[in-house]
Scaffold this motif. Structure first.
Motif, mmCIF file in Angstrom:
data_model
loop_
_atom_site.group_PDB
_atom_site.id
_atom_site.type_symbol
_atom_site.label_atom_id
_atom_site.label_comp_id
_atom_site.label_asym_id
_atom_site.label_seq_id
_atom_site.Cartn_x
_atom_site.Cartn_y
_atom_site.Cartn_z
ATOM 1 N N LEU A 54 0.821 -1.219 0.000
ATOM 2 C CA LEU A 54 0.000 0.000 0.000
ATOM 3 C C LEU A 54 0.854 1.268 0.000
ATOM 4 C CD1 LEU A 54 -2.763 -1.045 2.560
ATOM 5 C CD2 LEU A 54 -2.977 -0.942 0.063
ATOM 6 N N ARG A 55 2.021 1.193 0.614
ATOM 7 C CA ARG A 55 2.945 2.333 0.673
ATOM 8 C C ARG A 55 3.760 2.480 -0.609
ATOM 9 N NH1 ARG A 55 7.027 1.321 3.926
ATOM 10 N NH2 ARG A 55 7.629 3.493 4.044
ATOM 11 N N LYS A 56 3.535 1.604 -1.568
ATOM 12 C CA LYS A 56 4.282 1.600 -2.840
ATOM 13 C C LYS A 56 5.759 1.326 -2.588
ATOM 14 C CE LYS A 56 0.648 3.112 -5.278
ATOM 15 N NZ LYS A 56 -0.444 2.226 -4.962
ATOM 16 N N ALA A 57 6.017 0.345 -1.718
ATOM 17 C CA ALA A 57 7.381 -0.086 -1.395
ATOM 18 C C ALA A 57 7.494 -1.585 -1.705
ATOM 19 C CB ALA A 57 7.695 0.212 0.066
ATOM 20 N N PRO A 58 7.489 -1.939 -3.020
ATOM 21 C CA PRO A 58 7.425 -3.363 -3.372
ATOM 22 C C PRO A 58 8.636 -4.189 -2.950
ATOM 23 C CG PRO A 58 7.741 -2.018 -5.345
ATOM 24 C CD PRO A 58 7.469 -1.080 -4.194
ATOM 25 N N ALA A 59 9.810 -3.605 -2.885
ATOM 26 C CA ALA A 59 10.982 -4.385 -2.448
ATOM 27 C C ALA A 59 10.816 -4.809 -0.989
ATOM 28 C CB ALA A 59 12.266 -3.587 -2.646
ATOM 29 N N ASP A 60 10.323 -3.900 -0.151
ATOM 30 C CA ASP A 60 10.063 -4.237 1.248
ATOM 31 C C ASP A 60 8.924 -5.252 1.354
ATOM 32 O OD1 ASP A 60 12.048 -2.493 2.143
ATOM 33 O OD2 ASP A 60 10.650 -0.821 2.353
ATOM 34 N N ALA A 61 7.904 -5.079 0.506
ATOM 35 C CA ALA A 61 6.779 -6.016 0.501
ATOM 36 C C ALA A 61 7.267 -7.419 0.144
ATOM 37 C CB ALA A 61 5.708 -5.555 -0.491
ATOM 38 N N ALA A 68 7.455 -14.624 5.322
ATOM 39 C CA ALA A 68 6.236 -15.373 5.646
ATOM 40 C C ALA A 68 6.294 -16.773 5.021
ATOM 41 C CB ALA A 68 4.995 -14.625 5.163
ATOM 42 N N ILE A 69 6.751 -16.855 3.781
ATOM 43 C CA ILE A 69 6.863 -18.143 3.082
ATOM 44 C C ILE A 69 7.914 -19.018 3.753
ATOM 45 C CG2 ILE A 69 7.569 -19.244 0.916
ATOM 46 C CD1 ILE A 69 6.394 -16.697 -0.500
ATOM 47 N N GLU A 70 9.013 -18.403 4.124
ATOM 48 C CA GLU A 70 10.094 -19.126 4.811
ATOM 49 C C GLU A 70 9.577 -19.748 6.115
ATOM 50 O OE1 GLU A 70 13.804 -17.126 6.714
ATOM 51 O OE2 GLU A 70 13.956 -16.844 4.542
ATOM 52 N N LEU A 71 8.780 -18.997 6.840
ATOM 53 C CA LEU A 71 8.245 -19.480 8.110
ATOM 54 C C LEU A 71 7.213 -20.581 7.909
ATOM 55 C CD1 LEU A 71 7.905 -16.085 9.965
ATOM 56 C CD2 LEU A 71 9.414 -17.972 10.622
ATOM 57 N N ASP A 72 6.453 -20.493 6.814
ATOM 58 C CA ASP A 72 5.420 -21.491 6.545
ATOM 59 C C ASP A 72 5.205 -21.633 5.044
ATOM 60 O OD1 ASP A 72 3.268 -23.170 6.364
ATOM 61 O OD2 ASP A 72 1.936 -21.956 7.608
ATOM 62 N N PHE A 75 1.607 -21.542 3.448
ATOM 63 C CA PHE A 75 0.791 -20.355 3.724
ATOM 64 C C PHE A 75 0.527 -19.609 2.416
ATOM 65 C CE2 PHE A 75 0.766 -15.905 5.738
ATOM 66 C CZ PHE A 75 -0.551 -15.989 6.141
ATOM 67 N N PRO A 76 -0.636 -19.842 1.782
ATOM 68 C CA PRO A 76 -0.894 -19.244 0.468
ATOM 69 C C PRO A 76 -0.789 -17.722 0.436
ATOM 70 C CG PRO A 76 -2.628 -20.816 1.050
ATOM 71 C CD PRO A 76 -1.746 -20.668 2.248
ATOM 72 N N LYS A 77 -1.176 -17.061 1.520
ATOM 73 C CA LYS A 77 -1.148 -15.597 1.521
ATOM 74 C C LYS A 77 0.275 -15.070 1.322
ATOM 75 C CE LYS A 77 -4.082 -13.107 3.891
ATOM 76 N NZ LYS A 77 -4.794 -12.437 4.991
ATOM 77 N N GLY A 78 1.265 -15.781 1.834
ATOM 78 C CA GLY A 78 2.650 -15.366 1.624
ATOM 79 C C GLY A 78 3.012 -15.355 0.147
ATOM 80 N N PHE A 79 2.567 -16.392 -0.565
ATOM 81 C CA PHE A 79 2.842 -16.475 -2.001
ATOM 82 C C PHE A 79 2.100 -15.386 -2.768
ATOM 83 C CE2 PHE A 79 3.936 -20.692 -0.505
ATOM 84 C CZ PHE A 79 5.131 -20.923 -1.159
ATOM 85 N N MET A 80 0.859 -15.114 -2.364
ATOM 86 C CA MET A 80 0.083 -14.070 -3.018
ATOM 87 C C MET A 80 0.750 -12.715 -2.829
ATOM 88 S SD MET A 80 -2.490 -11.533 -2.330
ATOM 89 C CE MET A 80 -3.209 -11.991 -0.778
ATOM 90 N N ARG A 81 1.186 -12.429 -1.613
ATOM 91 C CA ARG A 81 1.855 -11.148 -1.344
ATOM 92 C C ARG A 81 3.165 -11.033 -2.137
ATOM 93 N NH1 ARG A 81 -2.024 -8.604 0.051
ATOM 94 N NH2 ARG A 81 -3.106 -9.049 1.976
ATOM 95 N N ALA A 82 3.937 -12.119 -2.178
ATOM 96 C CA ALA A 82 5.197 -12.105 -2.931
ATOM 97 C C ALA A 82 4.938 -11.875 -4.413
ATOM 98 C CB ALA A 82 5.966 -13.408 -2.711
ATOM 99 N N SER A 83 3.908 -12.529 -4.934
ATOM 100 C CA SER A 83 3.564 -12.374 -6.348
ATOM 101 C C SER A 83 3.215 -10.929 -6.677
ATOM 102 C CB SER A 83 2.385 -13.298 -6.683
ATOM 103 O OG SER A 83 1.895 -13.021 -7.966
ATOM 104 N N VAL A 99 3.618 -18.374 -8.277
ATOM 105 C CA VAL A 99 2.238 -18.752 -7.977
ATOM 106 C C VAL A 99 1.852 -20.042 -8.703
ATOM 107 C CG1 VAL A 99 -0.176 -18.028 -8.079
ATOM 108 C CG2 VAL A 99 1.585 -16.376 -7.466
ATOM 109 N N ALA A 100 2.258 -20.174 -9.953
ATOM 110 C CA ALA A 100 1.921 -21.385 -10.710
ATOM 111 C C ALA A 100 2.510 -22.620 -10.036
ATOM 112 C CB ALA A 100 2.428 -21.265 -12.149
ATOM 113 N N GLY A 101 3.648 -22.434 -9.371
ATOM 114 C CA GLY A 101 4.298 -23.554 -8.698
ATOM 115 C C GLY A 101 3.583 -24.039 -7.446
ATOM 116 N N VAL A 102 2.704 -23.218 -6.884
ATOM 117 C CA VAL A 102 2.026 -23.619 -5.646
ATOM 118 C C VAL A 102 0.509 -23.685 -5.759
ATOM 119 C CG1 VAL A 102 3.853 -22.795 -4.127
ATOM 120 C CG2 VAL A 102 1.948 -21.268 -4.693
ATOM 121 N N ILE A 103 -0.050 -23.150 -6.832
ATOM 122 C CA ILE A 103 -1.519 -23.046 -6.902
ATOM 123 C C ILE A 103 -2.198 -24.411 -6.868
ATOM 124 C CG2 ILE A 103 -1.795 -22.957 -9.409
ATOM 125 C CD1 ILE A 103 -3.801 -20.549 -8.722
#
Length: 119
Positions: A54-61, A68-72, A75-83, A99-103
């Protein structure tokens, strides 16, 4: 008497309220506090990733989504956020591959399907 520290769940709630009010600086600050208390909470990392988006900081996002993905890895939301962060960084092919790799593992996850369609 000093006020007791907020619990992680109270901080999550406060961050969500701040996001709802579009007070991204407060949301970011509160999520940082929560992560200091619960550094292995995948949802906190995904939520902070969203605030960075939302802050337009995609590298931080992307960095937070990867944590999040590393921890779990389940966890689909981690993949969605990374995508979404990868797309914002102009790395659509990488986002699609991620995303195609986990969907297939999460066929009912609407957010992942939406993320794949957005690439």
């Amino acid at each position: 008497a000093r006020k007791a520290l907020m619990s992680v769940s109270e901080l999550k709630k406060r961050a969500n309220e701040a996001i709802g009010k579009n007070d991204l600086q407060l949301a970011l600050s509160v999520l940082c506090q929560a992560l200091a208390l619960a550094p292995d909470d995948r949802a906190l990392w995904a939520n902070r990733s969203y605030v960075h988006e939302l802050r337009k900081a995609p590298a931080d996002a992307l960095s937070d989504a990867r944590r999040a993905i590393e921890l779990d890895p389940g966890f689909p939301k981690g993949f969605m956020r990374a995508s979404r962060a990868l797309v914002a960084l102009g790395r659509a092919e990488e986002a699609y591959a991620l995303v195609a790799g986990v969907i297939e593992e999460f066929p009912q996850d609407y957010a992942l399907a939406e993320a794949l369609a957005a690439v």
